[in-house]
Design a protein around this motif. Structure first.
Motif, mmCIF file in Angstrom:
data_model
loop_
_atom_site.group_PDB
_atom_site.id
_atom_site.type_symbol
_atom_site.label_atom_id
_atom_site.label_comp_id
_atom_site.label_asym_id
_atom_site.label_seq_id
_atom_site.Cartn_x
_atom_site.Cartn_y
_atom_site.Cartn_z
ATOM 1 N N ALA A 362 0.838 -1.203 0.000
ATOM 2 C CA ALA A 362 0.000 0.000 0.000
ATOM 3 C C ALA A 362 0.874 1.255 0.000
ATOM 4 N N CYS A 363 1.963 1.236 0.755
ATOM 5 C CA CYS A 363 2.869 2.387 0.780
ATOM 6 C C CYS A 363 3.559 2.578 -0.571
ATOM 7 N N ARG A 364 3.955 1.496 -1.216
ATOM 8 C CA ARG A 364 4.598 1.622 -2.523
ATOM 9 C C ARG A 364 3.629 2.203 -3.545
ATOM 10 N N THR A 365 2.381 1.723 -3.503
ATOM 11 C CA THR A 365 1.376 2.231 -4.426
ATOM 12 C C THR A 365 1.102 3.713 -4.193
ATOM 13 N N ALA A 366 0.906 4.085 -2.924
ATOM 14 C CA ALA A 366 0.608 5.473 -2.603
ATOM 15 C C ALA A 366 1.783 6.388 -2.928
ATOM 16 N N ALA A 367 2.997 5.940 -2.649
ATOM 17 C CA ALA A 367 4.175 6.751 -2.937
ATOM 18 C C ALA A 367 4.330 6.973 -4.438
ATOM 19 N N GLY A 368 4.055 5.943 -5.209
ATOM 20 C CA GLY A 368 4.144 6.087 -6.657
ATOM 21 C C GLY A 368 3.192 7.138 -7.186
ATOM 22 N N GLU A 369 2.000 7.213 -6.635
ATOM 23 C CA GLU A 369 1.023 8.210 -7.073
ATOM 24 C C GLU A 369 1.437 9.620 -6.676
ATOM 25 N N ALA A 370 2.232 9.747 -5.607
ATOM 26 C CA ALA A 370 2.637 11.066 -5.112
ATOM 27 C C ALA A 370 4.059 11.438 -5.521
ATOM 28 N N GLY A 371 4.707 10.590 -6.314
ATOM 29 C CA GLY A 371 6.057 10.887 -6.751
ATOM 30 C C GLY A 371 7.106 10.683 -5.688
ATOM 31 N N GLY A 372 6.890 9.746 -4.785
ATOM 32 C CA GLY A 372 7.844 9.478 -3.719
ATOM 33 C C GLY A 372 8.281 8.031 -3.691
ATOM 34 N N ASP A 373 8.884 7.642 -2.592
ATOM 35 C CA ASP A 373 9.351 6.269 -2.383
ATOM 36 C C ASP A 373 8.557 5.642 -1.243
ATOM 37 N N GLY A 374 8.144 4.388 -1.431
ATOM 38 C CA GLY A 374 7.421 3.658 -0.394
ATOM 39 C C GLY A 374 8.087 2.340 -0.102
#
Length: 401
Positions: A362-374
């Motif tokens: 979930a963190c990887r998915t959310a980070a990808g949408e926000a331009g970050g690292d998860g």
């Protein structure tokens, strides 16, 4: 790369791989359970004459090893792993070490079990507890699980240790002076007898559940801090040892690796470990005290000002002692980082039946949408956004879970 949720591999299978390996590289997640597990494996490899390297990483990726073996600890990645999802990684590592013909340190294994959110003897750690009891290395007593007794001048005092412990959250956590005031009416002597320990434990148990912000989960979460196993290890209790390992995995991983590898830590290493633990625990509680906490559908968010090392501990404290929801987030908007923890990580959390949400993915998915690292494991994770909006990552995370 996503994290899987498979069961822990059979100890004999991994032991067979390690026994034939000319070199082993261990990489562990940044938590006390994985750190203890890596230490147990590394000690076993050292005893069998196998060269190795060990390190801690929030998001372990198995390194390429020429003519060797890479093992991830705390997450299911790569060809060889001890994921810590079927049982604590430290309990599994204890079994692997035995399959290698080594008698591992059961106190280290039990400390890892407590750091995983469980209690000694539960979640597959019965063999480690049996070994420790047979060797006379642990004894369960009334009291509170702290790493020090508070009776030695050069160690943190009892009040300082109580204020820093992250096995409980009370009105005086993070504040040694307030902890001294809370202890004063008990009139505890330097050397505690059984009655003194019971009164000490009763104070902590009541205060952990008595605050206006305390959740229903707090009563079960604080059990890890009560009736501790006193040990002959480098710290006073198994639970205190666990608290130190968990702090070191994030605050000072190099010191953590050194401690996990040392069968008999010297005074300087022990002091460095305690200093890092005290600093970490006080900072986590103070950040939580100053937090703005909000409840959403399925999660609680604590907006804090904290170092990246402290954020995961704050998220765990919120999950265990403040959150009526199964997921807790510690968010630092200024730094562009968040940490998240979910129930289901151990029997002592009071939510062992809660389905694992897959927070790492979930963190990887959310980070990808926000331009970050998860990154993360099934029950905890993190996001860092350097040039974007961490609140957008939070919104995407809430949607993902």
């Amino acid at each position: 790369m996503t994290e899987a949720m498979s069961a822990t591999p059979a100890p004999d299978a991994l032991a067979g791989v390690l026994a034939d390996a000319p070199f082993v590289r261990l990489v562990a997640t940044d938590d006390g359970d994985a750190l203890a597990a890596a230490g147990l494996l590394a000690r076993a490899l050292r005893a069998t004459g196998t060269p190795f390297q060990a390190r801690v990483d929030p998001d372990p990726v198995p390194d390429d090893v020429d003519d060797g073996v890479a093992v991830t600890v705390g997450v299911d990645r790569g060809q060889h792993a001890i994921p810590g999802t079927g049982r604590p990684a430290s309990a599994a590592a204890f079994a692997v070490a035995r399959e290698l013909g080594v008698e591992p340190d059961p106190v280290v294994a039990l400390a890892g079990v407590v750091a995983a959110g469980s209690i000694p003897g539960a979640d597959g750690s019965g063999d480690a507890l049996d070994a420790a009891e047979r060797a006379g290395r642990v004894e369960r007593r009334p009291g509170v699980a702290l790493p020090v007794s508070g009776t030695v001048d050069e160690e943190p005092s009892r009040a300082e240790a109580l204020a820093a412990s992250t096995l409980a959250s009370t009105r005086y956590s993070g504040d040694p002076a307030a902890a001294r005031d809370a202890l004063a009416p008990l009139g505890l002597p330097a050397d505690l007898d059984s009655d003194d320990r019971r009164r000490f434990a009763s104070l902590v148990a009541v205060d952990a559940v008595d605050g206006d912000d305390a959740s229903a989960r707090a009563a079960s979460a604080v059990e890890r801090a009560l009736r501790p196993y006193v040990t002959d290890g480098p710290f006073e209790t198994v639970g205190g040892y666990a608290d130190v390992l968990d702090a070191l995995a994030r605050e000072a991983p190099g010191t953590g690796i050194a401690l996990a590898l040392a069968s008999d830590p010297d005074a300087s290493l022990r002091t460095a470990a305690l200093d890092a633990w005290l600093r970490h625990g006080l900072a986590a509680h103070r950040a939580l005290d100053d937090a703005a906490v909000g409840r959403y559908d399925g999660c609680v968010v604590a907006r804090v000002d904290a170092s990246p090392a402290v954020l995961p501990t704050v998220a765990r404290l919120v999950r265990d002692f403040r959150s009526p929801e199964p997921v807790a987030v510690a968010l630092d908007e200024t730094a562009g980082r968040l940490a998240v923890a979910a129930t289901g990580g151990g029997s002592a959390a009071g939510d062992a039946a809660v389905d694992r949400i897959g927070l790492g993915d979930a963190c990887r998915t959310a980070a990808g949408e926000a331009g970050g690292d998860g990154w993360g494991t099934p029950v905890r994770g993190g996001i860092a956004v350097d040039d974007g909006d961490i609140t957008a990552a939070l919104a995407a995370l809430r949607e993902a879970i």
